[in-house]
Every structure is written in C-alpha cells, then in structure tokens.
Design an enzyme around this catalytic site. Structure first.
Site, PDB file in Angstrom:
ATOM      1  N   GLU A  22     -10.826 -11.816   0.713  1.00 26.59           N
ATOM      2  CA  GLU A  22      -9.790 -11.120   1.478  1.00 26.59           C
ATOM      3  C   GLU A  22      -9.955  -9.643   1.156  1.00 26.59           C
ATOM      4  OE1 GLU A  22      -7.769 -12.622   3.515  1.00 26.59           O
ATOM      5  OE2 GLU A  22      -8.029 -14.703   2.915  1.00 26.59           O
ATOM      6  N   CYS A  68      -1.890  -5.499   2.348  1.00 25.76           N
ATOM      7  CA  CYS A  68      -3.139  -5.690   3.073  1.00 25.76           C
ATOM      8  C   CYS A  68      -2.871  -5.903   4.557  1.00 25.76           C
ATOM      9  CB  CYS A  68      -3.884  -6.881   2.497  1.00 25.76           C
ATOM     10  SG  CYS A  68      -2.832  -8.334   2.343  1.00 25.76           S
TER      11      CYS A  68
HETATM   12  P1  NAP Z   1     -10.452  -3.655  -6.237  1.00 28.41           P
HETATM   13  O1  NAP Z   1     -10.620  -2.394  -6.954  1.00 28.41           O
HETATM   14  O2  NAP Z   1     -11.574  -4.175  -5.428  1.00 28.41           O
HETATM   15  O3  NAP Z   1     -10.007  -4.712  -7.349  1.00 28.41           O
HETATM   16  C1  NAP Z   1      -9.716  -6.042  -7.009  1.00 28.41           C
HETATM   17  C2  NAP Z   1      -9.984  -6.933  -8.223  1.00 28.41           C
HETATM   18  O4  NAP Z   1     -11.376  -6.971  -8.510  1.00 28.41           O
HETATM   19  C3  NAP Z   1      -9.308  -6.459  -9.505  1.00 28.41           C
HETATM   20  O5  NAP Z   1      -8.851  -7.595 -10.205  1.00 28.41           O
HETATM   21  C4  NAP Z   1     -10.436  -5.769 -10.233  1.00 28.41           C
HETATM   22  O6  NAP Z   1     -10.239  -5.730 -11.630  1.00 28.41           O
HETATM   23  C5  NAP Z   1     -11.592  -6.667  -9.883  1.00 28.41           C
HETATM   24  N1  NAP Z   1     -12.904  -6.061 -10.017  1.00 28.41           N
HETATM   25  C6  NAP Z   1     -13.236  -4.746  -9.982  1.00 28.41           C
HETATM   26  N2  NAP Z   1     -14.571  -4.610 -10.106  1.00 28.41           N
HETATM   27  C7  NAP Z   1     -15.092  -5.855 -10.229  1.00 28.41           C
HETATM   28  C8  NAP Z   1     -16.409  -6.371 -10.389  1.00 28.41           C
HETATM   29  N3  NAP Z   1     -17.465  -5.565 -10.438  1.00 28.41           N
HETATM   30  N4  NAP Z   1     -16.579  -7.702 -10.483  1.00 28.41           N
HETATM   31  C9  NAP Z   1     -15.524  -8.538 -10.411  1.00 28.41           C
HETATM   32  N5  NAP Z   1     -14.241  -8.110 -10.263  1.00 28.41           N
HETATM   33  C10 NAP Z   1     -14.030  -6.784 -10.162  1.00 28.41           C
HETATM   34  O7  NAP Z   1      -9.212  -3.606  -5.230  1.00 28.41           O
HETATM   35  P2  NAP Z   1      -7.742  -3.059  -5.524  1.00 28.41           P
HETATM   36  O8  NAP Z   1      -7.830  -1.569  -5.497  1.00 28.41           O
HETATM   37  O9  NAP Z   1      -7.110  -3.739  -6.664  1.00 28.41           O
HETATM   38  O10 NAP Z   1      -6.960  -3.577  -4.235  1.00 28.41           O
HETATM   39  C11 NAP Z   1      -6.743  -2.801  -3.081  1.00 28.41           C
HETATM   40  C12 NAP Z   1      -7.535  -3.353  -1.925  1.00 28.41           C
HETATM   41  O11 NAP Z   1      -7.312  -4.760  -1.784  1.00 28.41           O
HETATM   42  C13 NAP Z   1      -7.130  -2.764  -0.594  1.00 28.41           C
HETATM   43  O12 NAP Z   1      -8.286  -2.347   0.063  1.00 28.41           O
HETATM   44  C14 NAP Z   1      -6.482  -3.887   0.161  1.00 28.41           C
HETATM   45  O13 NAP Z   1      -6.647  -3.850   1.553  1.00 28.41           O
HETATM   46  C15 NAP Z   1      -7.109  -5.091  -0.412  1.00 28.41           C
HETATM   47  N6  NAP Z   1      -6.211  -6.222  -0.320  1.00 28.41           N
HETATM   48  C16 NAP Z   1      -6.496  -7.221   0.552  1.00 28.41           C
HETATM   49  C17 NAP Z   1      -5.655  -8.308   0.658  1.00 28.41           C
HETATM   50  C18 NAP Z   1      -5.936  -9.429   1.588  1.00 28.41           C
HETATM   51  O14 NAP Z   1      -5.306 -10.465   1.465  1.00 28.41           O
HETATM   52  N7  NAP Z   1      -6.848  -9.279   2.510  1.00 28.41           N
HETATM   53  C19 NAP Z   1      -4.519  -8.377  -0.146  1.00 28.41           C
HETATM   54  C20 NAP Z   1      -4.255  -7.345  -1.024  1.00 28.41           C
HETATM   55  C21 NAP Z   1      -5.124  -6.264  -1.103  1.00 28.41           C
HETATM   56  P3  NAP Z   1      -9.634  -4.415 -12.333  1.00 28.41           P
HETATM   57  O15 NAP Z   1      -8.279  -4.208 -11.773  1.00 28.41           O
HETATM   58  O16 NAP Z   1      -9.621  -4.777 -13.778  1.00 28.41           O
HETATM   59  O17 NAP Z   1     -10.590  -3.304 -11.993  1.00 28.41           O
END
Ligand code: NAP
Length: 523
Positions: free
Chosen positions: A257, A296
């Site tokens: 997602e 999101c």
């Molecule tokens: P993110 O930076 O991609 O982080 C998401 C998760 O991935 C966090 O738990 C993060 O851990 C982890 N992560 C980071 N680098 C990683 C790696 N190399 N390998 C494995 N895991 C890793 O996203 P975010 O900033 O938290 O979230 C915002 C984004 O999520 C927005 O773009 C939004 O649109 C999207 N979103 C989508 C939905 C949906 O249902 N489609 C819902 C909510 C949000 P850490 O926090 O420890 O870095």
C-alpha cells in the site's frame, strides 16, 4: 533518559541493546520514549512465531480464532483512554482524529471477529464448486483455501499506528497466521502499547503476536517461502521491499500500500450551491484537515467544471479559513500537528514544488497557531492550490505526480466529462476517487470508467449525503488498496482479506474423497 520500549519476540519482552531512537511530541517538542531493536535474535523470533504461534493458531477453527479477536477487542476497549493519551502526545492529533485511528482499528477488529464467527467450526475454506475433469464424473477437481504455514510480517506507516495494526492483524490471525509487526518508528509507541496490553492479557497462543520497534534491518532477510509481507508506506521503500531477495528469489507473497493521488470529481450539470456542490465542498475540506491530511486516502486533486472553478475555490477557502490549528489539548483546536519536523519540512518542500504550477487559493501558512509555539510545533494550516484554466489542468504534471502528505489539495477545472475522467486517471492508479452529482446514470457510468484505476469509487448523490461513510474512511467491508502508483495491493474487502493468508490448491480426487472436504467435520 526516557523509557526504552521493549520488543516482544520469542514469546518474551526484550529490550534492544542500543541507546535507542527517541520519539517526540510534535507539538511541544519533548522526548516521550525510545525504541530499539539492536541485538534481537530475529531468526529465533520468526521460527518461534512460525512453529509455536502458527501451529497453535491453525489448530483452532475460524470461530475459535474469532473469539480470540473478540477477547482482544475487549482488552483494547478497556484501555482506550491510554491510547488517546499516547496519540495526543505522539501523533499530535485532536480527539476526533485520534478516533479515526484508534476506534477505526477497534471497529475493524470487531468486524472481523463477527465475520470469523460466521465462518463456523472449520479450518479451511472451499473455493467454488467441484469441476468435472473428464467424461466420467467420478474424478473431479475441488479448489480449497488453507492457511499458509508461515508468518505475516507487517511493516507499517507512521500515520495509523492503531488501525494499521488491526486492519492487518485481524484477517491474519483469523486465518491462523501469526503476526510480527514492525511499526514506523515515529509513532511506534501506540502500536507497542496495544500489543503489550493484548499480550499481557494472555489471549493469543505464544508466538501469535510479536512486535519489533526500531530499525527494520534484517527483518526481510528472515522471510521464507510460505511467509507473507504486508507493507504500507512510501513508494521508495516499497521498491526496496519488492526487490528484496525474499520476494524476488523465495516468492514471498507481498502486499504493498503506497502513496496515492486520490481525487474528488463534481460531475457536470450541478449548479453552484446545489446539494452535490455542497457535498463536494464539505468533503474536500474535511479530507484536507482530518489528521492534518496525513491519510493515504485523503483527497489531493479536486476536479470541477470550468464554470464552477471560482465558486468552488471561494466556498472551500471559506470553510478552510475556519479551521483552528494548534495544540490538540486545546478544545478550540480542530487540526493538530504533522507527525514530525521532517514531515513538516517535506510538506513545505512539496508545496514549493507544486506552486511552480499552481496558484495559492487559500494559504495555510497564514493560520495563527493556537496554544503552540510556531518555532517548535509541527503545525501547518490547510492550503488550497489551483490552476485557473482547463488547459492548465493538462499541463500541471506535478499536481498529478506529487503527493504532499499534509493538509494540501489542488483544484483543477475540466471542460467535459471525457476530459475530467482523463485527468482523474493521470493519478496512475489511486486508492479512492469520489464522485458527486445527482444524475444516477451519469454517476454509475463514471464509476465504471474509473473502477479499473481505483480500489474504491465513492459515489455521493444527495440521497446518501447524510448516510455516506466518508471518502477517506476505510470500511472493512470494502476493498482498500489500489493499482499502479497506489502499490497494487488489496486489503480488507470483507472476507476477501483472508485470501492473502491462505493458499489456493486444487484437490483432484474421487467424488467420495471430495465429499469429505465438503463436510469439514469429517477431516
Ligand atoms: P516510509 O518511510 O516508507 O516508512 C514505512 C515503513 O517502512 C516504516 O515502518 C519504516 O521504518 C519502514 N522502512 C523504512 N525503510 C525501510 C527499508 N529499507 N526496509 C524495510 N522497511 C523500511 O513511509 P512513511 O513516511 O512512514 O509513510 C508515509 C507514506 O505512506 C505516504 O506516502 C503515504 O501515502 C503512505 N501510506 C499509504 C497507505 C496505504 O494504505 N496505501 C497508508 C498510510 C500511508 P522506520 O519508520 O523505522 O523508518
């Protein structure tokens, strides 16, 4: 030093051996707790979940697992006040916005408990009817769905620490699959507390529910062929997950997602001030401000007929001007903070990027903060952007490409229905679009035109104006996910969610053998 939150792995609470990463109050700037996953034996944790948790869960029927979900729900309901306190402190959300996450999560858990109970005393599901394989009806094929003998790893985003946990864990646990959750670091506290409360109540068998807070390093490396991973977050991290050897070489099933340029569309033929016009304006303003736009599903692009551009801009700006922004502890505040300084910086950068192709119709930076220090608080008012002429809509590629994860949306005029639908599709696949109008046939036709590029089409005519569940509210009965840019994932959708945690297999056998599958108590 603030408290270092423990991880729950191999059936016991374990602190990381590092100094930890601090979690902050985004309004006051104070440090709250720390998380750390250094030094955990992840391999042992995944084995324990697979072997102990998985075996114990699979021994139960759907109805028995549903009863565990109900018991977990009761524990969470009893501790609700503590969750609201954590959300206020760590997410900076006002009460109504915390409810979207906390009560939304509890509602989803309760819904799966009810659906699971209705599945009854069985441990697998049939998929369709028997099919004859040749002339003689004795030898037939029956598809079955059985629980995968693996673990479900959830890597979640910061914006839904409660709902994001339960909307994934409920279908997984109901399917008999143990869960390891890795919440986003910035807001891991609420997830950790909910898991802690449920674990301490001794509801699920050992290994069924684990939590790792802190770095994600090494988690994907643990995944084996029968495991699954469900990721929610940015497109950049999604690409890392998708290209990991666990997925590419070991065929670990993955659900993504990612971000999404969701839209709202006012169909032609609606006058300024008409019920459909008012419904669109109200919903866009709500979507921009709920959780400070950190949803999101939030509406990012608003499409209206050229002739209504100015009146929609005025009506929306008037509503947004009334939004009080600041400290969520103050009862007069309607919109709290963004989650962190880095998100605040990302929203400001995103706005600067978009304003190269759009004008500012309502400027969020002019909102005075209530009870919050602008130098410390990660608060920003809602900003409405717009491009004034319909041909500008065609050229504004940044508006269709850039998700600003905050209280920001852009108003775009269109010439006719075909133009509007083409513009909506420039989101390259979204979680949700909502359509506003009073012509049922036109609404149905537009919904079908947009269905292939959206996980959900939310259609609002005046007759359902007061009943509708909201553009951004993800209901467990409906699909959540979207094609293309939105990640290509599918979650929820009632019992469809269980498919991800089951394997489909065709059993080819005599009708006598297959009859045993159709009377589950016999196997
Ligand atoms: P993110 O930076 O991609 O982080 C998401 C998760 O991935 C966090 O738990 C993060 O851990 C982890 N992560 C980071 N680098 C990683 C790696 N190399 N390998 C494995 N895991 C890793 O996203 P975010 O900033 O938290 O979230 C915002 C984004 O999520 C927005 O773009 C939004 O649109 C999207 N979103 C989508 C939905 C949906 O249902 N489609 C819902 C909510 C949000 P850490 O926090 O420890 O870095």
């Amino acid at each position: 030093m603030t408290e270092l939150l423990s991880n729950y792995l191999v059936g016991r609470w374990q602190a990381g051996t590092g100094a930890g990463t601090a979690l902050f109050d985004p309004v006051l700037g104070t440090e709250l707790v720390r998380v750390d996953a250094t030094g955990l034996d992840l391999a042992a944790g995944f084995d324990f979940a697979r072997e102990q948790g998985g075996t114990a869960l699979r021994a139960l029927t759907y109805r028995e697992r549903a009863a565990l979900l109900s018991a977990a729900l009761k524990v969470l309901q009893a501790n609700r006040d503590a969750y609201y306190e954590i959300a206020t402190a760590n997410s900076g959300t006002v009460k109504n916005d915390s409810a979207v996450d906390i009560d939304g999560g509890l509602f989803t858990l309760g819904t799966y408990a009810r659906m699971g109970d209705a599945l009854g005393e069985r441990r697998f599901m049939l998929d369709g009817d028997m099919a004859r394989l040749g002339k003689d009806p004795l030898f037939q094929s029956q598809h079955v769905l059985t629980s995968t003998h693996g673990v479900a790893l959830f890597i979640n985003a910061f914006n839904f620490p409660a709902w994001g946990l339960w909307e994934k864990a409920a279908p997984a646990l109901l399917s008999g699959v143990p869960v390891i959750i890795k919440p986003a670091t910035a807001t891991a506290w609420l997830t950790q507390r909910m898991v802690r409360d449920v674990v301490e109540a001794g509801i699920f068998p050992p290994g069924a529910l684990s939590v790792v807070c802190g770095s994600s390093a090494g988690l994907m490396d643990q995944l084996q062929p029968f495991d699954v991973v469900s990721f929610t977050g940015s497109a950049e991290t999604a690409a890392v997950i998708r290209s990991h050897p666990a997925v590419v070489q070991r065929s670990v099933r993955v659900n993504i997602e990612a971000d999404s340029l969701n839209s709202a569309l006012l169909l032609p033929g609606e006058a300024a001030g008409s019920p459909a016009f008012e419904l669109l304006v109200k919903e866009v303003a709500r979507e921009m401000t709920v959780k400070s736009g950190q949803k999101c599903t939030a509406i990012r692009r608003v499409f209206v007929p050229e002739a209504l551009y100015t009146s929609v801009a005025e009506a929306l700006s008037a509503r947004l001007a009334k939004t009080t922004v600041g400290n969520p502890r103050n009862d007069t505040v309607r919109m709290g903070a963004l989650v962190s300084r880095s998100q605040l910086a990302a929203v400001r950068d995103g706005l600067a990027h978009l304003t190269a192709q759009a004008e500012i119709l309502h400027d969020g930076s002019r909102h005075a903060l209530v009870d919050a220090d602008a130098a410390l608080a990660c608060c920003v008012g809602p900003t409405l952007l717009g491009t004034r002429d319909a041909s500008g809509s065609d050229g504004a590629d940044r508006i269709h490409d850039t998700e600003v994860f905050g209280p920001v949306a852009t108003l775009l005029p269109y010439r006719d229905t075909a133009h509007a639908l083409a513009l909506v599709r420039r989101g390259q696949g979204s979680l949700v679009t909502s359509l506003y109008g009073s012509d049922a046939a036109a609404l149905a036709s537009a919904a079908l035109e947009l269905a292939d590029s959206h996980g959900r089409v939310h259609v609002i005519s005046p007759d359902v104006g007061a009943l509708q569940t909201g553009h951004g509210n993800v209901m467990p009965q409906s699909l959540h996910g979207g094609p293309g840019r939105a990640g290509g994932g599918e979650e929820l959708g009632g019992l469809r969610a269980l498919n991800f945690y089951h394997r489909r297999s065709a059993v080819q056998a005599s009708t006598d053998v297959l009859a045993h599958l159709r009377t589950p108590s016999a196997v």
